[in-house]
Scaffold this motif. Sequence first.
Motif, PDB file in Angstrom:
ATOM      1  N   GLU A   1      37.003  47.608  34.827  1.00  0.00           N
ATOM      2  CA  GLU A   1      37.469  48.654  33.913  1.00  0.00           C
ATOM      3  C   GLU A   1      37.488  50.022  34.595  1.00  0.00           C
ATOM      4  O   GLU A   1      38.454  50.784  34.457  1.00  0.00           O
ATOM      5  CB  GLU A   1      36.574  48.698  32.676  1.00  0.00           C
ATOM      6  N   GLU A   2      36.449  50.348  35.334  1.00  0.00           N
ATOM      7  CA  GLU A   2      36.374  51.648  36.017  1.00  0.00           C
ATOM      8  C   GLU A   2      37.459  51.786  37.076  1.00  0.00           C
ATOM      9  O   GLU A   2      38.113  52.832  37.174  1.00  0.00           O
ATOM     10  CB  GLU A   2      34.989  51.840  36.642  1.00  0.00           C
ATOM     11  N   LEU A   3      37.670  50.728  37.864  1.00  0.00           N
ATOM     12  CA  LEU A   3      38.727  50.766  38.869  1.00  0.00           C
ATOM     13  C   LEU A   3      40.087  50.901  38.192  1.00  0.00           C
ATOM     14  O   LEU A   3      40.929  51.684  38.632  1.00  0.00           O
ATOM     15  CB  LEU A   3      38.684  49.518  39.751  1.00  0.00           C
ATOM     16  N   ALA A   4      40.285  50.144  37.136  1.00  0.00           N
ATOM     17  CA  ALA A   4      41.557  50.194  36.404  1.00  0.00           C
ATOM     18  C   ALA A   4      41.865  51.616  35.935  1.00  0.00           C
ATOM     19  O   ALA A   4      42.993  52.103  36.090  1.00  0.00           O
ATOM     20  CB  ALA A   4      41.518  49.237  35.217  1.00  0.00           C
ATOM     21  N   LYS A   5      40.874  52.298  35.374  1.00  0.00           N
ATOM     22  CA  LYS A   5      41.078  53.669  34.901  1.00  0.00           C
ATOM     23  C   LYS A   5      41.416  54.612  36.048  1.00  0.00           C
ATOM     24  O   LYS A   5      42.260  55.490  35.905  1.00  0.00           O
ATOM     25  CB  LYS A   5      39.843  54.168  34.154  1.00  0.00           C
ATOM     26  N   LYS A   6      40.778  54.417  37.193  1.00  0.00           N
ATOM     27  CA  LYS A   6      41.020  55.291  38.347  1.00  0.00           C
ATOM     28  C   LYS A   6      42.448  55.186  38.863  1.00  0.00           C
ATOM     29  O   LYS A   6      42.997  56.155  39.382  1.00  0.00           O
ATOM     30  CB  LYS A   6      40.048  54.969  39.487  1.00  0.00           C
ATOM     31  N   ILE A   7      43.042  54.003  38.743  1.00  0.00           N
ATOM     32  CA  ILE A   7      44.387  53.815  39.301  1.00  0.00           C
ATOM     33  C   ILE A   7      45.474  53.678  38.233  1.00  0.00           C
ATOM     34  O   ILE A   7      46.640  53.516  38.559  1.00  0.00           O
ATOM     35  CB  ILE A   7      44.431  52.618  40.273  1.00  0.00           C
ATOM     36  N   GLY A   8      45.079  53.743  36.953  1.00  0.00           N
ATOM     37  CA  GLY A   8      46.065  53.766  35.879  1.00  0.00           C
ATOM     38  C   GLY A   8      46.663  52.427  35.497  1.00  0.00           C
ATOM     39  O   GLY A   8      47.851  52.349  35.175  1.00  0.00           O
ATOM     40  N   VAL A   9      45.852  51.376  35.544  1.00  0.00           N
ATOM     41  CA  VAL A   9      46.304  50.045  35.103  1.00  0.00           C
ATOM     42  C   VAL A   9      45.271  49.469  34.137  1.00  0.00           C
ATOM     43  O   VAL A   9      44.228  50.070  33.901  1.00  0.00           O
ATOM     44  CB  VAL A   9      46.513  49.071  36.296  1.00  0.00           C
ATOM     45  N   SER A  10      45.543  48.287  33.609  1.00  0.00           N
ATOM     46  CA  SER A  10      44.593  47.641  32.698  1.00  0.00           C
ATOM     47  C   SER A  10      43.546  46.849  33.487  1.00  0.00           C
ATOM     48  O   SER A  10      43.753  46.504  34.659  1.00  0.00           O
ATOM     49  CB  SER A  10      45.332  46.691  31.752  1.00  0.00           C
ATOM     50  N   ARG A  11      42.430  46.572  32.825  1.00  0.00           N
ATOM     51  CA  ARG A  11      41.395  45.735  33.432  1.00  0.00           C
ATOM     52  C   ARG A  11      41.967  44.359  33.766  1.00  0.00           C
ATOM     53  O   ARG A  11      41.630  43.747  34.776  1.00  0.00           O
ATOM     54  CB  ARG A  11      40.200  45.594  32.478  1.00  0.00           C
ATOM     55  N   GLN A  12      42.869  43.873  32.905  1.00  0.00           N
ATOM     56  CA  GLN A  12      43.477  42.561  33.130  1.00  0.00           C
ATOM     57  C   GLN A  12      44.283  42.530  34.426  1.00  0.00           C
ATOM     58  O   GLN A  12      44.334  41.504  35.111  1.00  0.00           O
ATOM     59  CB  GLN A  12      44.363  42.177  31.933  1.00  0.00           C
ATOM     60  N   THR A  13      44.905  43.651  34.771  1.00  0.00           N
ATOM     61  CA  THR A  13      45.659  43.726  36.025  1.00  0.00           C
ATOM     62  C   THR A  13      44.715  43.594  37.217  1.00  0.00           C
ATOM     63  O   THR A  13      45.009  42.875  38.175  1.00  0.00           O
ATOM     64  CB  THR A  13      46.451  45.046  36.106  1.00  0.00           C
ATOM     65  N   ILE A  14      43.579  44.267  37.154  1.00  0.00           N
ATOM     66  CA  ILE A  14      42.585  44.160  38.237  1.00  0.00           C
ATOM     67  C   ILE A  14      42.110  42.715  38.347  1.00  0.00           C
ATOM     68  O   ILE A  14      42.024  42.154  39.443  1.00  0.00           O
ATOM     69  CB  ILE A  14      41.376  45.098  37.991  1.00  0.00           C
ATOM     70  N   ASN A  15      41.809  42.098  37.207  1.00  0.00           N
ATOM     71  CA  ASN A  15      41.357  40.710  37.196  1.00  0.00           C
ATOM     72  C   ASN A  15      42.413  39.794  37.813  1.00  0.00           C
ATOM     73  O   ASN A  15      42.095  38.933  38.642  1.00  0.00           O
ATOM     74  CB  ASN A  15      41.036  40.274  35.766  1.00  0.00           C
ATOM     75  N   ALA A  16      43.669  39.984  37.443  1.00  0.00           N
ATOM     76  CA  ALA A  16      44.747  39.147  37.977  1.00  0.00           C
ATOM     77  C   ALA A  16      44.896  39.323  39.489  1.00  0.00           C
ATOM     78  O   ALA A  16      45.121  38.349  40.210  1.00  0.00           O
ATOM     79  CB  ALA A  16      46.070  39.475  37.270  1.00  0.00           C
ATOM     80  N   MET A  17      44.729  40.552  39.975  1.00  0.00           N
ATOM     81  CA  MET A  17      44.799  40.781  41.423  1.00  0.00           C
ATOM     82  C   MET A  17      43.642  40.083  42.133  1.00  0.00           C
ATOM     83  O   MET A  17      43.835  39.468  43.186  1.00  0.00           O
ATOM     84  CB  MET A  17      44.783  42.274  41.740  1.00  0.00           C
ATOM     85  N   GLU A  18      42.442  40.185  41.565  1.00  0.00           N
ATOM     86  CA  GLU A  18      41.280  39.547  42.187  1.00  0.00           C
ATOM     87  C   GLU A  18      41.438  38.035  42.252  1.00  0.00           C
ATOM     88  O   GLU A  18      40.942  37.392  43.176  1.00  0.00           O
ATOM     89  CB  GLU A  18      40.003  39.911  41.430  1.00  0.00           C
ATOM     90  N   LEU A  19      42.130  37.464  41.280  1.00  0.00           N
ATOM     91  CA  LEU A  19      42.356  36.017  41.245  1.00  0.00           C
ATOM     92  C   LEU A  19      43.620  35.610  41.997  1.00  0.00           C
ATOM     93  O   LEU A  19      44.029  34.452  41.965  1.00  0.00           O
ATOM     94  CB  LEU A  19      42.442  35.539  39.789  1.00  0.00           C
ATOM     95  N   SER A  20      44.264  36.584  42.676  1.00  0.00           N
ATOM     96  CA  SER A  20      45.513  36.363  43.422  1.00  0.00           C
ATOM     97  C   SER A  20      46.643  35.851  42.541  1.00  0.00           C
ATOM     98  O   SER A  20      47.514  35.110  42.986  1.00  0.00           O
ATOM     99  CB  SER A  20      45.277  35.416  44.604  1.00  0.00           C
ATOM    100  N   LYS A  21      46.626  36.249  41.265  1.00  0.00           N
ATOM    101  CA  LYS A  21      47.701  35.877  40.341  1.00  0.00           C
ATOM    102  C   LYS A  21      48.725  36.993  40.200  1.00  0.00           C
ATOM    103  O   LYS A  21      49.747  36.818  39.563  1.00  0.00           O
ATOM    104  CB  LYS A  21      47.122  35.543  38.961  1.00  0.00           C
TER     105      LYS A  21
END
Length: 66
Positions: free
Chosen positions: A17-37
Amino acid sequence: MKNTLKVQRAIHDLTQEELAKKIGVSRQTINAMELSKYVPSTVLALKIARVFGQKVEDIFTLEEAD
């Protein structure tokens, strides 16, 4: 595309959530990137690299198909 997002977040003590806010995306986007989706745009990859003080290629690695 492989990435070290989860490791980088742990090093910098950031939640998804914190990273998402820093770069202007949703937490789900960060999760999807971490899972290589989800593969980030160049702009998004640069924003992430800036947050971590790293080069893009230190965080994201292209996997070549055989």
